[in-house]
Design a protein around this motif. Structure first.
Motif, PDB file in Angstrom:
ATOM      1  N   MET A 175      -5.203  28.132  47.612  1.00 28.89           N
ATOM      2  CA  MET A 175      -6.499  26.842  47.610  1.00 28.89           C
ATOM      3  C   MET A 175      -7.775  27.051  48.294  1.00 28.89           C
ATOM      4  N   ALA A 186     -11.224  14.417  38.873  1.00 27.58           N
ATOM      5  CA  ALA A 186     -11.287  13.520  37.201  1.00 27.58           C
ATOM      6  C   ALA A 186      -9.869  15.130  37.143  1.00 27.58           C
ATOM      7  N   ILE A 187      -9.596  15.991  37.670  1.00 24.94           N
ATOM      8  CA  ILE A 187      -9.092  16.884  37.442  1.00 24.94           C
ATOM      9  C   ILE A 187      -7.567  16.831  37.867  1.00 24.94           C
ATOM     10  N   GLY A 188      -7.622  16.066  38.677  1.00 31.54           N
ATOM     11  CA  GLY A 188      -5.887  15.601  39.518  1.00 31.54           C
ATOM     12  C   GLY A 188      -6.326  16.013  40.926  1.00 31.54           C
ATOM     13  N   LYS A 208      -6.327  14.807  44.747  1.00 28.61           N
ATOM     14  CA  LYS A 208      -6.779  13.417  45.618  1.00 28.61           C
ATOM     15  C   LYS A 208      -7.067  13.513  46.513  1.00 28.61           C
ATOM     16  N   ASN A 236      -3.118   8.006  44.634  1.00 29.94           N
ATOM     17  CA  ASN A 236      -2.724   9.109  44.652  1.00 29.94           C
ATOM     18  C   ASN A 236      -1.681   9.510  42.898  1.00 29.94           C
ATOM     19  N   ALA A 266      -4.119   9.816  39.794  1.00 29.82           N
ATOM     20  CA  ALA A 266      -5.090  11.425  40.152  1.00 29.82           C
ATOM     21  C   ALA A 266      -3.568  12.399  39.534  1.00 29.82           C
ATOM     22  N   GLU A 267      -1.937  11.844  39.645  1.00 34.09           N
ATOM     23  CA  GLU A 267      -1.041  12.666  39.416  1.00 34.09           C
ATOM     24  C   GLU A 267      -1.097  12.453  38.234  1.00 34.09           C
ATOM     25  N   ARG A 296      -3.107  12.208  35.791  1.00 33.51           N
ATOM     26  CA  ARG A 296      -4.444  12.554  35.115  1.00 33.51           C
ATOM     27  C   ARG A 296      -4.172  14.325  35.085  1.00 33.51           C
ATOM     28  N   MET A 297      -3.831  14.716  36.558  1.00 34.48           N
ATOM     29  CA  MET A 297      -2.835  16.265  36.275  1.00 34.48           C
ATOM     30  C   MET A 297      -1.975  16.629  35.746  1.00 34.48           C
ATOM     31  N   PHE A 336     -10.300  16.013  30.712  1.00 33.43           N
ATOM     32  CA  PHE A 336     -11.400  14.886  30.109  1.00 33.43           C
ATOM     33  C   PHE A 336     -12.961  16.306  29.478  1.00 33.43           C
ATOM     34  N   LEU A 361      -9.138  26.056  38.048  1.00 40.18           N
ATOM     35  CA  LEU A 361      -9.386  24.615  39.081  1.00 40.18           C
ATOM     36  C   LEU A 361      -7.965  24.158  39.355  1.00 40.18           C
ATOM     37  N   PRO A 362      -8.207  23.478  37.457  1.00 39.53           N
ATOM     38  CA  PRO A 362      -7.053  22.309  37.420  1.00 39.53           C
ATOM     39  C   PRO A 362      -5.458  23.001  38.267  1.00 39.53           C
ATOM     40  N   LEU A 392      -4.609  24.931  40.391  1.00 39.70           N
ATOM     41  CA  LEU A 392      -4.854  25.118  41.900  1.00 39.70           C
ATOM     42  C   LEU A 392      -4.200  23.516  42.206  1.00 39.70           C
ATOM     43  N   TYR A 393      -4.751  23.069  41.733  1.00 36.94           N
ATOM     44  CA  TYR A 393      -4.871  21.242  42.057  1.00 36.94           C
ATOM     45  C   TYR A 393      -2.691  21.077  41.854  1.00 36.94           C
ATOM     46  N   ARG A 409     -11.346  24.204  30.396  1.00 43.78           N
ATOM     47  CA  ARG A 409     -10.356  23.518  31.752  1.00 43.78           C
ATOM     48  C   ARG A 409     -10.043  22.190  31.676  1.00 43.78           C
TER      49      ARG A 409
END
Lengths: 792, 225
Positions: free
Chosen positions: A1, A322-324, A326, B75, B78-79, B81-82, B87, B106-107, B109-110, B154
């Motif tokens: 990351m 939006a893609i998660g 925090k 928080n 966000a979890e 959503r992931m 979207f 990117l998603p 990686l999160y 994505r």
């Protein structure tokens, strides 16, 4: 990351080149200034700490009360035995002369005239300078020996082993070299080229022999090393009253003793009321603060540009959320970017400091180096980068990560108002610091000029001084005659002090009109020849000069105006006073005041006497002779009458200028740092103005279509900034006044701060800010409106 | 899958209060493809943002897979959503500083997916949306249709249960629009639930059910299959 964050950071840097450059350049300058000052502070703190057991080494201090409590390193010799034998807890004690006096050392045809110190037998056990040759235990045990520093040994003996060799000392005695020690480093308080056993002094100098039993002859110093596990607090009560217990005459002036630890010698030299209250440490603190402020100014640029450009990052924040992602991920991302940028700036700062060290060292006379090989240096640097990155990056990280994803994805950025207010406050903070530094530079410069312009009371032009010696003492008359006969010199005199330093003080104990119970008056005492006033160009105001024949004037003295004023004498000439060991003396003349000591202090009340010892020969070049030619021709004359000494001389005006050395350094440094502070502040302003002009491009276009002139656009875009700089000026003035009044207080002879200084400094800051902002706003004003609207 | 009851949302500025959603209720079943239509300002996007846990409702209940998520903190949202939501935006919202590959990655990686697995999944998805050949390009180097294909890639990379699409073809010409709609249909056929906001009757016809909104409420529903 982290790789992803760094990629984004790098590509962002490349995309917004000009603002990246402003950020990196500003931060580099800020970090370089703070690093340079940090290295200097570290160097100053390291003073005297290179010796083993430095924390157990102390110097004796004597406190005595006249009109106030004075503190001196000068002690009398009878104390030495008490410290060596009678005080438990003291492991070693060594007496020493005042140090710093130069003597001649001759080996064959090599002549050196160098400063050295006479020291007691245990000196090298207290100060464990590395011994290269000889034995530290015994090297100072017999009187006719000498320990040389490595550089002195090399200068005298070259490659030959000097131990056991002889040196002719002051053209009188032969001394045998008993050891070689390493040269003291530049950050050592004790500086010497050689050490000679104190017993030699006692054997060969009458006044030292006399001083060994005289509690009143305070012309020596005493160094002490405490036994292990003994604290100073245990020793202090045992030594405090030693003087008054052993010497009744010290009771009048309530003399007390204390000791100062070696690690404090350099930084805490100033004593008030018998306590160390500061000294050089004050400059450390001031410049430490300046270093921090310049760094802060650079960090503010970073913060302001990052928050101003937040709309560029808003979409990214929205997408990531939006893609998660925090919020903590985003904070971490922006702090990583700040860390990356700070690291780049640190690299540049390191290079800047490396290049600046040479001129910086030559300005300060220091030997500061970059400790590249020290792991602790790199550890501290990692902490430095991290802290800077946090200061610069925290606000943007928290601000940017707070964006609401929905709003920023819609393109509506909320919270701008609070960010704008924050930016304004930070700009005011930046410019307040910069303006305060500009004001300080002006005040320091004006104070320096003020003292430099102070009338000295004598003529320094073409006036030269050389040190006295036994040979000159024997041959003075012949030397003086020949100098005058040569036509190179128009006047010659001798004195116990050089023209720029007073070395001997005494007390006037009684005088006509002295109030009963009032204290003695401490005065400077200078032994002079009758030609002294003429040579220096000092005017006798009343009475007469000394006669050439000493015998007829043995008990005569001449006072300066300051002494007359202190004694409150209406008709001084002809009156009798009692001074110096209760001797009566008649005032035969009054001479006008001259600055023979510190130019920052009032003229010392001074007694001139024809009786005593000499330390200097003073002579003035004749008006028509060329200086360099005269010096070339003077050398053989001096060498003839002073054969074991090289011809060394010092121009009085240059020696006088040396007195301003510290102030000149302070003035140059504050000027440099003020310039850098304003440069970095303006760099930020420049970037911000560019960005805000770009942000208001559409508005500017519409205004121009509606008839606004380029000048009106300039006013529109510039006035907010100028208002902030104006507020900064108002905020800076009281801060600067507070610090500068404290600084000026140390000088008796000082300027008063006039409002003009503040006005000029503020005008200068505003002018610089106007130019900076205008570079951007004029361009915005000139852009054709169609272009502004089309590209929107 | 999605169940909302009596959802309300108001926006306030200093002087004006606007009601965006006014007691709206909606059910979406797993695997369903729902299109939401209505005039500008009727609350479609607000609804989508609430469904996507990007925004909070002022009142009402929101059950996702039977769990009430209305009071989740940021928080946990966000979890979710992931894990569950992808979207697709009208204006694509790709990060300009990242390449096609990096945007899609990117998603993952999160989500803490290991590098090898990431590479496999990104390449698979890029291949599926037929943009593999532009993997090292930046978004600004792509056409609108290509950018939206990247955005879809994505959105699906984490294999979400739901895709929320806000006018996915609004910035595209008809050919590119059709391609994107085809992509969404394929995703839906493979089991992904899709809720799409659109102005286009043509696009809406790709869905199973059209929900029509007016002034923050649903006013009509028509089932297409």
């Amino acid at each position: 990351m982290i790789k992803n964050y760094l990629k984004i950071a790098l590509r962002g840097l490349a995309k917004h080149r000009s603002s990246s450059l402003i950020n990196i350049l500003g931060l580099s300058v800020g970090m370089a200034v703070a690093l340079l000052i940090g290295l200097w502070i570290n160097y100053e703190y390291a003073y005297d700490r290179f010796l083993p057991d430095y924390d157990r080494v102390y110097r004796l201090k004597r406190h005595y009360t006249l009109d106030r409590v004075y503190t001196s390193n000068a002690i009398s010799l009878p104390l030495v035995d008490l410290f060596k034998n009678d005080i438990p807890g003291i492991q070693y004690a060594a007496e020493a002369d005042w140090g710093g006096s130069a003597h001649s050392l001759v080996v064959g045809d090599k002549k050196l005239y160098l400063e050295g110190t006479f020291v007691g037998a245990d000196f090298l056990k207290i100060f464990q300078f590395p011994v290269i040759r000889g034995n530290a235990e015994t090297a100072l045990s017999s009187p006719n020996t000498i320990i040389l520093t490595a550089s002195t040994a090399e200068a005298l003996f070259g490659e030959v082993n000097p131990v056991g060799q002889s040196i002719r000392f002051d053209n009188q005695q032969l001394l045998t070299v008993s050891g070689i020690v390493e040269d003291p480093p530049a950050n050592s308080t004790l500086q010497f080229h050689y050490l000679i056993p104190f017993t030699f002094m006692a054997q060969n100098m009458d006044y030292v022999r006399q001083a060994c039993t005289d509690w009143g002859m305070n012309g020596f110093t005493l160094f002490v090393r405490l036994a292990p596990q003994i604290s100073y607090e245990e020793i202090a009560p045992k030594i405090e009253n030693l003087l008054t217990q052993n010497s009744p005459k010290t009771r009048d002036t309530k003399q007390k003793l204390s000791m100062q630890a070696m690690q404090n010698w350099h930084l805490y030299g100033k004593y008030e009321n018998g306590k160390a209250v500061g000294g050089y440490i004050e400059y450390i603190r001031i410049f430490g603060l300046i270093g921090f402020l310049v760094l802060l100014i650079a960090c503010i640029n970073f913060i302001n540009l990052a928050t101003a450009r937040s709309s560029h990052r808003a979409k990214e924040v929205g997408v990531r959320k939006a893609i998660g992602s925090k919020r903590k991920h985003l904070i971490f991302q922006f702090l990583t970017e700040s860390f990356f940028l700070t690291s780049c700036s640190f690299g540049i700062a390191l290079l800047m400091v490396y290049l600046a060290l040479i001129p910086f060292n030559s300005l300060l006379g220091s030997q500061i180096t970059m400790p590249f090989r020290s792991p602790s240096f790199w550890l501290i640097m990692v902490a430095y980068i991290s802290i800077t990155a946090l200061i610069a990056g925290s606000r943007p990280a928290f601000y940017l990560s707070s964006f609401n994803a929905v709003q920023v994805l819609k393109g509506a950025l909320r919270g701008e108002r609070s960010a704008v207010m924050g930016r304004k406050i930070l700009i005011v903070l930046q410019f307040s610091c910069s303006v305060a530094l500009i004001i300080s530079t002006f005040v320091i410069y004006r104070q320096l000029q003020h003292v430099k312009d102070r009338p000295t009371g004598y003529d320094q032009n073409r006036l030269i001084m050389s040190d006295w010696s036994e040979d000159i003492s024997r041959n003075y008359q012949a030397l003086s005659d020949e100098l005058l006969k040569s036509g190179l010199i128009e006047s010659v005199a001798r004195s116990s002090s050089s023209a720029t330093n007073i070395t001997f003080f005494s007390n006037i104990d009684d005088w006509a009109g002295k109030q009963p119970g009032s204290l003695s008056l401490e005065v400077a005492a200078i032994t002079i020849s009758s030609s002294y006033f003429e040579t220096l160009g000092m005017q006798i105001k009343s009475g007469r000069n000394f006669r050439d024949q000493l015998e007829s004037d043995a008990n005569s003295i001449i006072l300066n105006e300051a002494a007359v004023e202190k004694l409150n004498l209406k008709e001084p000439v002809g009156q009798t006073i009692t001074w110096f060991e209760n001797q009566p003396a008649t005032i035969v003349g009054v001479v006008e005041n001259a600055i023979l000591g510190s130019p920052f202090r009032p003229v010392e009340p001074t007694v001139f006497t024809p009786k005593g010892f000499y330390a200097s020969i003073l002579y003035r070049l004749a008006p028509q002779v060329k200086t360099q030619e005269a010096l070339t021709q003077l050398a053989p004359i001096f060498e003839r009458y002073n054969p074991s000494y090289p011809f060394e001389y010092e121009f009085v005006d240059q020696a006088y200028a040396q007195k301003f050395q510290l102030e000149v350094i302070i003035s140059k440094l504050s000027g440099l740092f003020a310039a850098l502070a304003i440069f970095v502040s303006c760099l930020g302003l420049f970037g911000l103005a560019a960005y805000l002009a770009e942000q208001r491009r559409k508005e500017i276009g519409i205004r121009k279509i509606l008839g606004a002139s380029a000048a009106q656009i300039w006013v529109l875009l510039s006035r907010d900034f100028l208002l902030l700089v104006l507020i900064s000026c108002l905020a800076a003035i009281p801060i600067a006044v507070y610090f500068l009044e404290n600084w000026l207080e140390q000088y008796n002879y000082r300027i008063t701060m006039s409002p003009w200084i503040f006005l000029i400094a503020s005008t200068l800051a505003i002018l610089i800010a106007v130019i900076t902002v205008s570079l951007q706003t004029i361009r915005a004003g000139k852009t054709p409106p169609v272009k502004s609207l089309r590209t929107d | 899958m999605i169940s909302i009851h009596n959802i309300a949302k108001r926006y306030r500025t200093d002087e004006v209060e606007t009601t965006a959603l006014n007691g709206l209720s909606l059910e979406v079943k797993p695997g369903e493809f729902v299109a939401i239509m209505g005039p500008s300002g009727c609350g479609k996007s607000t609804l989508l943002n609430i469904l996507g846990l990007l925004d909070e409702a002022d009142g009402g209940q929101f059950l996702l897979d039977g769990i009430d998520v209305s009071r989740y903190n940021e928080n946990r949202r966000a979890e979710l959503r992931m894990e569950k939501i992808g979207f697709v935006f009208q204006n694509f919202n790709l990060i300009d500083e990242l390449t096609v590959y990096e945007n899609v990655e990117l998603p993952l990686l999160y989500n803490g997916i290991k590098a090898g697995e990431r590479k496999k999944r990104v390449e698979y998805v890029l291949d599926k949306v037929q943009i593999m050949h532009r993997r090292n390009h930046y978004p600004t180097q792509l056409s609108g249709g290509q950018q939206q294909r990247v955005a879809v890639a994505r959105a699906v990379i984490n294999q979400p249960a739901i895709i929320l699409a806000d006018e996915p073809t609004g910035n595209l010409d008809s050919q590119n629009g059709n391609e994107v709609m085809q992509l969404l249909t394929e995703l839906n056929e493979s089991g992904t639930t899709i809720v799409m906001v659109t102005h286009s009757e043509h696009d809406a016809r790709f869905s199973h059910r059209i929900v029509r909104m007016l002034d923050g409420q649903t006013v009509a529903e028509s089932v297409l299959v």
